[in-house]
Motif scaffolding. Structure first.
Motif, short mmCIF file in Angstrom:
data_model
loop_
_atom_site.label_atom_id
_atom_site.label_comp_id
_atom_site.label_asym_id
_atom_site.label_seq_id
_atom_site.Cartn_x
_atom_site.Cartn_y
_atom_site.Cartn_z
N ASP A 180 -19.87 -10.45 -37.51
CA ASP A 180 -19.05 -10.31 -36.33
C ASP A 180 -19.18 -10.82 -34.62
OD1 ASP A 180 -16.61 -8.73 -37.97
OD2 ASP A 180 -17.83 -7.21 -37.23
N ILE A 181 -18.52 -11.32 -33.80
CA ILE A 181 -19.32 -11.62 -32.67
C ILE A 181 -17.47 -11.47 -31.34
CG2 ILE A 181 -19.80 -13.96 -31.00
CD1 ILE A 181 -20.02 -15.20 -33.54
N HIS A 182 -18.07 -10.31 -30.79
CA HIS A 182 -17.42 -9.85 -29.31
C HIS A 182 -18.28 -10.40 -28.13
CE1 HIS A 182 -15.33 -7.45 -32.94
NE2 HIS A 182 -16.68 -7.48 -32.80
N ARG A 183 -17.02 -10.76 -26.96
CA ARG A 183 -17.90 -11.19 -26.11
C ARG A 183 -17.28 -10.28 -24.73
NH1 ARG A 183 -15.73 -16.70 -24.06
NH2 ARG A 183 -17.92 -17.52 -25.54
N VAL A 184 -18.31 -9.52 -24.46
CA VAL A 184 -17.73 -7.58 -23.88
C VAL A 184 -16.99 -8.50 -22.45
CG1 VAL A 184 -19.00 -5.95 -22.55
CG2 VAL A 184 -19.97 -6.92 -24.48
N ARG A 185 -17.26 -9.36 -21.42
CA ARG A 185 -16.49 -9.85 -20.84
C ARG A 185 -15.05 -9.97 -20.46
NH1 ARG A 185 -15.13 -14.47 -18.25
NH2 ARG A 185 -16.83 -16.07 -19.67
N THR A 186 -14.54 -10.96 -21.72
CA THR A 186 -13.57 -11.12 -21.71
C THR A 186 -12.73 -10.38 -22.99
OG1 THR A 186 -13.75 -12.67 -23.63
CG2 THR A 186 -13.75 -13.09 -21.43
N GLY A 187 -12.94 -9.60 -23.57
CA GLY A 187 -13.00 -8.44 -25.15
C GLY A 187 -12.61 -9.76 -26.13
N GLU A 188 -12.94 -11.41 -26.26
CA GLU A 188 -12.99 -11.85 -27.34
C GLU A 188 -13.33 -11.77 -28.07
OE1 GLU A 188 -11.82 -16.12 -25.13
OE2 GLU A 188 -13.12 -15.22 -24.35
N ASP B 173 -14.56 -13.23 -32.05
CA ASP B 173 -14.94 -13.91 -33.70
C ASP B 173 -15.11 -15.92 -32.82
OD1 ASP B 173 -14.72 -12.41 -35.81
OD2 ASP B 173 -12.20 -12.47 -35.26
N GLU B 174 -14.40 -16.93 -33.48
CA GLU B 174 -14.57 -18.00 -32.97
C GLU B 174 -14.27 -17.91 -31.70
OE1 GLU B 174 -15.33 -21.05 -34.49
OE2 GLU B 174 -16.44 -19.89 -36.43
N ALA B 175 -13.46 -17.61 -30.87
CA ALA B 175 -12.99 -17.06 -29.39
C ALA B 175 -14.34 -17.54 -28.35
CB ALA B 175 -11.78 -16.48 -29.28
N ALA B 176 -14.89 -16.15 -29.56
CA ALA B 176 -16.33 -15.63 -28.76
C ALA B 176 -17.60 -16.05 -28.41
CB ALA B 176 -16.38 -14.07 -29.25
N ILE B 177 -17.53 -17.27 -29.38
CA ILE B 177 -18.47 -18.55 -29.46
C ILE B 177 -18.67 -19.54 -27.57
CG2 ILE B 177 -19.52 -20.10 -29.93
CD1 ILE B 177 -18.71 -19.31 -33.49
#
Length: 50
Positions: A36-44, A46-50
């Motif tokens: 799993d990948i989660h971008r904290v800043r934007t909430g994105e 999966d692939e969108a968080a890379i």
């Protein structure tokens, strides 16, 4: 380093080509899946968080 699956072989080949010295202690490359990948800043996720 995290790369998309389709780029793994290219990245590994590049690292080996540029970093290989033939001496002991040259390092190792480990390849593991990322579940799993989660971008904290934007909430994105999966692939969108890379």
């Amino acid at each position: 380093m995290v790369v998309a699956g389709e780029n793994v072989d290219k990245v590994v080949d590049c690292i080996k080509k540029e970093a290989q010295t033939g001496s002991i202690g040259g390092g190792k490359i480990f390849i593991s899946p990322i579940d799993d990948i989660h971008r904290v800043r934007t909430g994105e996720s999966d692939e969108a968080a890379i």
